[in-house]
Scaffold this active site. Structure first.
Site, PDB file in Angstrom:
ATOM      1  N   TYR A 179       0.833  -1.203   0.000  1.00 12.07           N
ATOM      2  CA  TYR A 179       0.000   0.000   0.000  1.00 12.07           C
ATOM      3  C   TYR A 179       0.867   1.252   0.000  1.00 12.07           C
ATOM      4  O   TYR A 179       2.086   1.191   0.138  1.00 12.07           O
ATOM      5  CB  TYR A 179      -0.979  -0.015   1.177  1.00 12.07           C
ATOM      6  CG  TYR A 179      -0.375   0.291   2.536  1.00 12.07           C
ATOM      7  CD1 TYR A 179       0.450  -0.614   3.187  1.00 12.07           C
ATOM      8  CD2 TYR A 179      -0.630   1.507   3.171  1.00 12.07           C
ATOM      9  CE1 TYR A 179       0.998  -0.336   4.426  1.00 12.07           C
ATOM     10  CE2 TYR A 179      -0.084   1.795   4.415  1.00 12.07           C
ATOM     11  CZ  TYR A 179       0.730   0.876   5.038  1.00 12.07           C
ATOM     12  OH  TYR A 179       1.277   1.168   6.265  1.00 12.07           O
ATOM     13  N   ARG A 231      -7.124 -20.818  -2.492  1.00 10.24           N
ATOM     14  CA  ARG A 231      -6.167 -20.581  -1.404  1.00 10.24           C
ATOM     15  C   ARG A 231      -4.963 -21.514  -1.501  1.00 10.24           C
ATOM     16  O   ARG A 231      -5.096 -22.728  -1.387  1.00 10.24           O
ATOM     17  CB  ARG A 231      -6.850 -20.753  -0.041  1.00 10.24           C
ATOM     18  CG  ARG A 231      -5.928 -20.341   1.111  1.00 10.24           C
ATOM     19  CD  ARG A 231      -6.538 -20.546   2.482  1.00 10.24           C
ATOM     20  NE  ARG A 231      -5.588 -20.144   3.505  1.00 10.24           N
ATOM     21  CZ  ARG A 231      -4.551 -20.896   3.919  1.00 10.24           C
ATOM     22  NH1 ARG A 231      -4.351 -22.082   3.393  1.00 10.24           N
ATOM     23  NH2 ARG A 231      -3.729 -20.442   4.846  1.00 10.24           N
ATOM     24  N   LYS A 271       6.317  -1.562   1.994  1.00 15.42           N
ATOM     25  CA  LYS A 271       5.098  -1.077   2.656  1.00 15.42           C
ATOM     26  C   LYS A 271       4.008  -2.135   2.463  1.00 15.42           C
ATOM     27  O   LYS A 271       3.128  -2.012   1.606  1.00 15.42           O
ATOM     28  CB  LYS A 271       4.706   0.308   2.085  1.00 15.42           C
ATOM     29  CG  LYS A 271       3.937   1.181   3.080  1.00 15.42           C
ATOM     30  CD  LYS A 271       3.978   2.631   2.662  1.00 15.42           C
ATOM     31  CE  LYS A 271       2.967   3.502   3.383  1.00 15.42           C
ATOM     32  NZ  LYS A 271       3.047   3.556   4.820  1.00 15.42           N
ATOM     33  N   GLU A 279      12.564   2.775  13.828  1.00 14.74           N
ATOM     34  CA  GLU A 279      11.574   3.805  13.466  1.00 14.74           C
ATOM     35  C   GLU A 279      10.424   3.735  14.460  1.00 14.74           C
ATOM     36  O   GLU A 279      10.546   3.089  15.500  1.00 14.74           O
ATOM     37  CB  GLU A 279      11.091   3.577  12.029  1.00 14.74           C
ATOM     38  CG  GLU A 279      10.447   2.208  11.810  1.00 14.74           C
ATOM     39  CD  GLU A 279       9.933   1.996  10.384  1.00 14.74           C
ATOM     40  OE1 GLU A 279       9.689   2.974   9.672  1.00 14.74           O
ATOM     41  OE2 GLU A 279       9.761   0.820  10.002  1.00 14.74           O
ATOM     42  N   LEU A 320      10.930   1.777   7.012  1.00 16.74           N
ATOM     43  CA  LEU A 320      10.283   2.266   5.803  1.00 16.74           C
ATOM     44  C   LEU A 320      10.991   3.550   5.365  1.00 16.74           C
ATOM     45  O   LEU A 320      11.186   4.447   6.196  1.00 16.74           O
ATOM     46  CB  LEU A 320       8.803   2.565   6.071  1.00 16.74           C
ATOM     47  CG  LEU A 320       8.041   2.945   4.810  1.00 16.74           C
ATOM     48  CD1 LEU A 320       7.701   1.700   4.005  1.00 16.74           C
ATOM     49  CD2 LEU A 320       6.782   3.717   5.135  1.00 16.74           C
TER      50      LEU A 320
HETATM   51  N1  PMP Z   1       7.426   4.091   9.077  1.00 13.92           N
HETATM   52  C1  PMP Z   1       6.271   3.412   9.130  1.00 13.92           C
HETATM   53  C2  PMP Z   1       6.268   2.045   9.742  1.00 13.92           C
HETATM   54  C3  PMP Z   1       5.086   3.980   8.626  1.00 13.92           C
HETATM   55  O1  PMP Z   1       3.935   3.291   8.657  1.00 13.92           O
HETATM   56  C4  PMP Z   1       5.130   5.284   8.069  1.00 13.92           C
HETATM   57  C5  PMP Z   1       3.917   5.922   7.449  1.00 13.92           C
HETATM   58  N2  PMP Z   1       2.777   5.872   8.175  1.00 13.92           N
HETATM   59  C6  PMP Z   1       6.344   5.972   8.063  1.00 13.92           C
HETATM   60  C7  PMP Z   1       7.491   5.328   8.552  1.00 13.92           C
HETATM   61  C8  PMP Z   1       6.447   7.368   7.500  1.00 13.92           C
HETATM   62  O2  PMP Z   1       6.481   7.372   6.097  1.00 13.92           O
HETATM   63  P1  PMP Z   1       5.941   8.611   5.254  1.00 13.92           P
HETATM   64  O3  PMP Z   1       6.685   9.809   5.705  1.00 13.92           O
HETATM   65  O4  PMP Z   1       6.239   8.262   3.854  1.00 13.92           O
HETATM   66  O5  PMP Z   1       4.473   8.728   5.553  1.00 13.92           O
END
Ligand code: PMP
Length: 290
Positions: free
Chosen positions: A31, A98, A146, A184, A208
């Protein structure tokens, strides 16, 4: 609310996906979330590039060219009310009997997109900052994808909410030295500030690659703010002068308590005060361009 599903725009109440969709059965999909300011998607090219990276990571062909995505998303923005929105795009490996292995021959991907009103943090939240807890990063080793299979993130974020906090700051342990380091947030990227230097963890498979993270580093570079991109230890997180979280929907927010203790003076600090207006100015300047 008008949504997009597999080539058609429709009211959300009419949007259905079969139960054998691999997104439903396996969480087999990816996503994106894209902020929209003044009816204009922010950093669209970068979001579409990250979407391609996620699709490549799960070996799923992109169902659309960037030109097609741009067309679909522009129409979705136009059909939904509000100047500021956030787009949610969701692509799964489609509907099939499945079986864990990919369907053979491949079936058409399921493509879904919706738009919701974007409400960045209000002035009270910007002034107070938010509380966070630390939590063990027990996710997989492909956090740069993602993926829609977000169960670990869901549980980690709930851990924060159960503690009355807005976010969980995730820590892993180096298997050799045993020392902790930060990856993060459960749904955001995290920056540490120490002695007026902005510290950011390096983009690797454990986080991410945030689009907002990139913007903040670009702004820091342009403004001559001292910054370092390197591994950040657990001790540095716990002894930070400031902690900042970034995401497309929250923009930049100060974290003012961690595990119940104040971060620095327990108020948004000088780095937040410098970066927040720069981000707002940048965002509005970009939007004014044709
Ligand atoms: N890390 C994670 C796990 C996230 O889900 C998100 C976004 N919600 C981010 C970092 C931030 O990414 P972005 O600045 O592209 O929204």
């Amino acid at each position: 609310m008008t949504v997009y599903l597999n080539g058609k725009f429709m009211p959300i109440a009419e949007a259905y996906v079969p139960v054998l969709d691999r997104g439903f059965i396996f969480g087999d999909g990816v996503y994106e979330v894209i902020p929209v300011y003044s009816k204009c998607a922010f950093r669209l090219d970068e979001h579409l590039q990250r979407l391609q990276h996620s699709l490549d990571g799960i070996r799923l062909a992109n169902p659309h060219s960037n030109a097609e995505w741009t067309q679909i998303l522009s129409e979705l923005i136009a059909r939904n009310a509000g100047e500021d929105q956030y787009l949610y795009l969701h692509i799964t490996r489609g509907v099939a009997r499945r079986d864990h292995a990919f369907p053979q021959p491949p079936v058409p991907a399921t493509v879904y997109a919706m738009s919701s009103p974007l409400l960045p943090p209000d002035n009270a939240l910007l002034a107070s900052g938010v509380a966070a807890v630390t939590a063990v990063d027990n996710r997989w080793l492909h956090c740069d994808i993602k993926a829609i299979s977000l169960l670990p993130n869901v549980l980690l974020r709930q851990q924060a909410v159960d503690a009355g906090c807005a976010e969980a700051i995730l820590l892993r342990h180096d298997p050799i030295t045993g020392s902790g380091f930060m990856t993060e947030g459960a749904a955001s990227n995290i920056f540490v500030v120490k002695n007026n230097t902005l510290l950011a963890p390096p983009k690797d498979n454990l986080m991410l690659p945030g689009i907002t993270y990139d913007v903040v580093l670009e702004l820091a570079r342009a403004a001559g703010i001292a910054h370092e991109v390197r591994k950040i230890t657990e001790a540095e997180v716990r002894n930070a002068d400031e902690l900042l979280l970034t995401s497309s929907t929250k923009e930049i927010l100060a974290i003012t308590t961690l595990d119940g203790k104040p971060v620095g003076r327990g108020k948004p600090g000088a780095m937040f005060a410098q970066l927040y207006p720069l981000y707002q100015k940048f965002k509005h300047e970009v939007m004014r361009k044709p």
